[in-house]
Motif scaffolding. Structure first.
Motif, PDB file in Angstrom:
ATOM      1  N   GLU A 265       0.832  -1.210   0.000  1.00 47.26           N
ATOM      2  CA  GLU A 265       0.000   0.000   0.000  1.00 47.26           C
ATOM      3  C   GLU A 265       0.864   1.258   0.000  1.00 47.26           C
ATOM      4  O   GLU A 265       0.630   2.214  -0.746  1.00 47.26           O
ATOM      5  CB  GLU A 265      -0.927  -0.023   1.213  1.00 47.26           C
ATOM      6  CG  GLU A 265      -1.870   1.178   1.269  1.00 47.26           C
ATOM      7  CD  GLU A 265      -2.729   1.150   2.524  1.00 47.26           C
ATOM      8  OE1 GLU A 265      -3.366   2.171   2.830  1.00 47.26           O
ATOM      9  OE2 GLU A 265      -2.753   0.088   3.210  1.00 47.26           O
ATOM     10  N   LEU A 266       1.912   1.257   0.841  1.00 49.53           N
ATOM     11  CA  LEU A 266       2.807   2.412   0.910  1.00 49.53           C
ATOM     12  C   LEU A 266       3.572   2.582  -0.396  1.00 49.53           C
ATOM     13  O   LEU A 266       3.798   3.718  -0.872  1.00 49.53           O
ATOM     14  CB  LEU A 266       3.784   2.244   2.064  1.00 49.53           C
ATOM     15  CG  LEU A 266       3.192   2.422   3.467  1.00 49.53           C
ATOM     16  CD1 LEU A 266       4.221   2.021   4.520  1.00 49.53           C
ATOM     17  CD2 LEU A 266       2.750   3.871   3.685  1.00 49.53           C
ATOM     18  N   GLU A 268       2.549   1.803  -3.359  1.00 47.21           N
ATOM     19  CA  GLU A 268       1.637   2.344  -4.358  1.00 47.21           C
ATOM     20  C   GLU A 268       1.485   3.846  -4.194  1.00 47.21           C
ATOM     21  O   GLU A 268       1.475   4.619  -5.170  1.00 47.21           O
ATOM     22  CB  GLU A 268       0.276   1.654  -4.258  1.00 47.21           C
ATOM     23  CG  GLU A 268       0.254   0.227  -4.766  1.00 47.21           C
ATOM     24  CD  GLU A 268       0.554   0.166  -6.258  1.00 47.21           C
ATOM     25  OE1 GLU A 268       0.117   1.083  -6.999  1.00 47.21           O
ATOM     26  OE2 GLU A 268       1.241  -0.784  -6.669  1.00 47.21           O
ATOM     27  N   LYS A 269       1.381   4.289  -2.935  1.00 49.15           N
ATOM     28  CA  LYS A 269       1.247   5.733  -2.677  1.00 49.15           C
ATOM     29  C   LYS A 269       2.502   6.466  -3.114  1.00 49.15           C
ATOM     30  O   LYS A 269       2.439   7.555  -3.713  1.00 49.15           O
ATOM     31  CB  LYS A 269       0.991   5.977  -1.194  1.00 49.15           C
ATOM     32  CG  LYS A 269      -0.403   5.560  -0.751  1.00 49.15           C
ATOM     33  CD  LYS A 269      -0.614   5.871   0.730  1.00 49.15           C
ATOM     34  CE  LYS A 269      -2.019   5.471   1.167  1.00 49.15           C
ATOM     35  NZ  LYS A 269      -2.246   5.763   2.603  1.00 49.15           N
ATOM     36  N   LYS A 270       3.644   5.887  -2.838  1.00 48.65           N
ATOM     37  CA  LYS A 270       4.905   6.511  -3.222  1.00 48.65           C
ATOM     38  C   LYS A 270       5.042   6.546  -4.742  1.00 48.65           C
ATOM     39  O   LYS A 270       5.527   7.534  -5.334  1.00 48.65           O
ATOM     40  CB  LYS A 270       6.069   5.722  -2.603  1.00 48.65           C
ATOM     41  CG  LYS A 270       7.422   6.333  -2.902  1.00 48.65           C
ATOM     42  CD  LYS A 270       8.515   5.521  -2.228  1.00 48.65           C
ATOM     43  CE  LYS A 270       9.892   6.094  -2.569  1.00 48.65           C
ATOM     44  NZ  LYS A 270      10.980   5.330  -1.945  1.00 48.65           N
ATOM     45  N   ASP A 272       2.614   6.700  -6.905  1.00 49.54           N
ATOM     46  CA  ASP A 272       1.740   7.749  -7.432  1.00 49.54           C
ATOM     47  C   ASP A 272       2.412   9.116  -7.338  1.00 49.54           C
ATOM     48  O   ASP A 272       2.304   9.951  -8.251  1.00 49.54           O
ATOM     49  CB  ASP A 272       0.418   7.773  -6.667  1.00 49.54           C
ATOM     50  CG  ASP A 272      -0.426   6.534  -6.955  1.00 49.54           C
ATOM     51  OD1 ASP A 272      -0.149   5.867  -7.995  1.00 49.54           O
ATOM     52  OD2 ASP A 272      -1.323   6.201  -6.151  1.00 49.54           O
ATOM     53  N   PHE A 403       7.853   8.449   3.236  1.00 48.71           N
ATOM     54  CA  PHE A 403       7.493   7.161   2.643  1.00 48.71           C
ATOM     55  C   PHE A 403       8.571   6.100   2.925  1.00 48.71           C
ATOM     56  O   PHE A 403       8.277   4.965   3.302  1.00 48.71           O
ATOM     57  CB  PHE A 403       7.309   7.312   1.126  1.00 48.71           C
ATOM     58  CG  PHE A 403       5.922   7.701   0.720  1.00 48.71           C
ATOM     59  CD1 PHE A 403       4.853   6.829   0.898  1.00 48.71           C
ATOM     60  CD2 PHE A 403       5.671   8.952   0.161  1.00 48.71           C
ATOM     61  CE1 PHE A 403       3.587   7.192   0.518  1.00 48.71           C
ATOM     62  CE2 PHE A 403       4.395   9.311  -0.206  1.00 48.71           C
ATOM     63  CZ  PHE A 403       3.343   8.443  -0.031  1.00 48.71           C
TER      64      PHE A 403
END
Length: 644
Positions: A265-266, A268-270, A272, A403
């Protein structure tokens, strides 16, 4: 038995000496030391042999050595005789202890040896049916035996039909006394100093010890049941722990997957965030710089290797020039220099060999190109420039750093060790039944319980081992008691058997005194009265052949020790002839100087007796005196005269 001839091949002083005998009365004359006793001994040796070792009687060794020829390698003889209508011939090699026996010209040596191996009997015993002792005590009468009349073991055997051997001396009174002494030594259950009492006392002591050991034994069966119960409880605890550890491992996998999902999840955020620009990550940048530095290091190392290889060529040229100089000038220094240069060249050439393919370098270049392709950048300089431009914004850097910190935190989480609470939390989420089963469960408490059970099991095992030792000791004592019981019973049986033997011997003594002894006394008196001109007869002659004489004219009684040598010789000679008569021994009568102490009158009487006996038996009389010949001639008695 009648002796036909003797051949003293090598025996004593004789060498190839031959003698022939008449079937009736033979008078063998020879001076002292002429060999009469040697011939006399030769007859006994031929029939019964002589032991040179392994005997209790030292006299046998002495006899063997006494008649062994000096400085000769042969010690042998031959004897021919008749017995029960058969003609026998015996050859003996005393030196090698071998013999040959024939019967009517047929070899029977093997038969004699078989019988000897079974019964241990001598040739004389097998053929004549009489032992050496009977022969010595009756028909084979040497001069020494007139004084020492002590070989009556087998005479008693014939009288009583008992067994004995040639090595012992006994009489029935001594045998009875010996048996009674052994009975006394065995004792009774109440005789404190004797074996039976000691055995009974020790058996009682063992019974007490065994009872004490049995009383000390704990209930083995209850301990074994307790041991089984504890082992079952331990097994249940171990099984429950094993099941809990299985749930524990499931919980670890659950939390690992949960953590991986958070990391994804982390990421994916990074991702993006980074997609808005090139967003070169610090990890990629650091990896790129690391690859670049490593490639530069490798290129520098390869340059040095090529330089060293070029130098090696110089040493090769030096080696060639030195060798040329050596062949021209034959200088050892040039040779050594050539060798040294060649060695340096070889070492340098080998260790600076260029690599045909460098897989590591290719991989590094591929990894570097992969990073450049990832961000669609063509050159190293553009990649570094782009990264520096992106890092110019402090806000962007802090955001990316946060992150990275979160990712690091989740990546470093360790799920190899979980607390029981975390496992229970997992079970509460996934398996309510398992949660109820393990609620409040602790591995350490389970281990403590298992340790406690192990201690209790060890204690029980110690007690059981102690019980085993007590039982083993009780068993050993039981075996000892059984052995003592057997010994006690054996002694009781032996005591009863010895008592019975004592009674039997008592009855045998009575039988001798009431049956055989009167016959022997009557026959002995007949001969003694003839020898003594009717002066003496036997007053006492018991089963031990103790002699007491009575003077018939004065009625005085004389003990053996008080008799003159002449009277003593007459008594023993009478007794021997009586034994031959009563026992009906059909052997030649061999006398050695037995009339040496007789006066002329008694000698005449004895020679008449010998002549009378020669009608039925062969008589061989050895003497060193010419008186016997003179008396025989005066009496006009028939005889065969042999002069040595």
């Amino acid at each position: 038995m009648k002796i036909k001839s003797l051949d003293l091949i090598n025996f004593g002083k004789f060498n190839n000496y031959h003698l022939d005998f008449d079937d009736s009365f033979n008078l063998i004359y020879g001076l002292n030391e002429s060999g009469k006793s040697t011939i006399h001994a030769f007859i006994s040796f031929m029939l019964f042999g002589v032991n040179k070792a392994n005997t209790k009687r030292k006299i046998k060794i002495k006899d063997y050595l006494s008649y062994k020829p000096i400085n000769k390698n042969e010690y042998s003889g031959r004897m021919s005789f008749e017995n029960n209508g058969f003609t026998y011939e015996i050859y003996r090699d005393f030196l090698n202890d071998t013999y040959f026996v024939s019967k009517n010209g047929l070899d029977i040596t093997d038969e004699i040896k078989r019988e000897n191996s079974i019964s241990n009997k001598s040739i004389g015993e097998i053929i004549l049916g009489l032992s050496r002792n009977v022969f010595n005590a009756s028909t084979y009468i040497s001069q020494s035996k007139d004084i020492y009349f002590d070989d009556f073991d087998d005479i008693k055997e014939l009288l009583l039909k008992l067994k004995t051997n040639d090595e012992g001396e006994y009489n029935l009174s001594e045998a009875k006394n010996s048996i009674d002494y052994e009975i006394a030594m065995i004792g009774t259950e109440n005789a404190k100093t004797k074996e039976l009492y000691s055995l009974k006392k020790e058996i009682a002591s063992l019974d007490r010890d065994i009872s004490g050991l049995e009383a000390s034994l704990e209930d083995t069966m209850s301990m074994l049941n307790k041991k089984d119960e504890l082992n079952k409880n331990k097994e249940n605890l171990i099984l429950k722990k094993k099941d809990f550890l299985a749930e524990y491992n499931k919980a670890k996998e659950y939390y690992k997957k949960e953590n991986l999902l958070k990391i994804e999840e982390l990421k994916e955020k990074k991702k993006d965030f980074l997609n808005k620009n090139k967003n070169i990550t610090s990890d990629d940048y650091e990896a790129f710089n690391d690859i670049k530095n490593r490639l530069e290091t490798k290129n520098s190392s390869e340059a040095r290797r090529r330089s060293l290889r070029n130098i090696s060529y110089i040493f090769a040229l030096l080696s060639i020039f030195a060798l040329i100089y050596y062949f021209v000038k034959t200088s050892k220094i040039a040779l050594y220099s050539a060798c040294a240069a060649a060695i340096v060249f070889a070492i340098t050439f080998i260790f600076t060999k260029p690599k045909t393919s460098d897989e590591a370098s290719k991989k590094l270049i591929a990894d570097k190109n992969a990073i450049l392709d990832k961000y669609n950048i063509a050159s190293d300089e553009d990649f570094i420039s782009e990264y520096n431009n992106e890092r110019s914004s402090e806000m962007s850097q802090n955001y990316l750093h946060s992150f990275d910190e979160f990712l690091k935190t989740y990546s470093e989480k360790n799920f190899d060790e979980l607390s029981e609470e975390k496992v229970l939390d997992y079970l509460a989420k996934t398996d309510e039944a398992a949660y109820d089963k393990y609620k409040g469960y602790s591995i350490s408490m389970a281990d403590d319980e298992i340790t406690k059970i192990d201690l209790e099991l060890n204690s029980l095992e110690t007690k059981l081992n102690y019980n085993d030792r007590l039982m083993e000791r009780a068993y050993e004592l039981g075996l000892r008691r059984d052995a003592l019981d057997a010994r006690f019973a054996e002694l009781e049986r032996r005591r009863k058997a010895l008592s019975a033997a004592s009674e039997i011997i008592s009855s045998l003594i009575t039988e001798i005194n009431t049956s055989y002894m009167p016959k022997i006394i009557a026959a002995a008196n007949k001969y003694l009265e003839m020898f003594s001109d009717n002066k003496y007869n036997f007053f006492l002659l018991d089963e031990s052949f103790t002699i007491m004489l009575r003077d018939k004219r004065t009625s005085l009684v004389y003990e053996e020790e008080k008799l003159s040598r002449q009277v003593l010789s007459m008594s023993y000679l009478s007794l021997r002839l009586a034994l031959v008569e009563v026992l009906d021994i059909d052997l030649a009568l061999v006398f050695d100087e037995n009339l040496a102490f007789f006066d002329e009158e008694r000698m005449a009487a004895a020679l008449k007796v010998f002549t009378f006996l020669a009608k039925e038996k062969q008589v061989l009389l050895f003497t060193s005196s010419k008186v016997e010949k003179s008396v025989l001639s005066e009496l006009n008695l028939c005889y065969n005269y042999i002069q040595l």
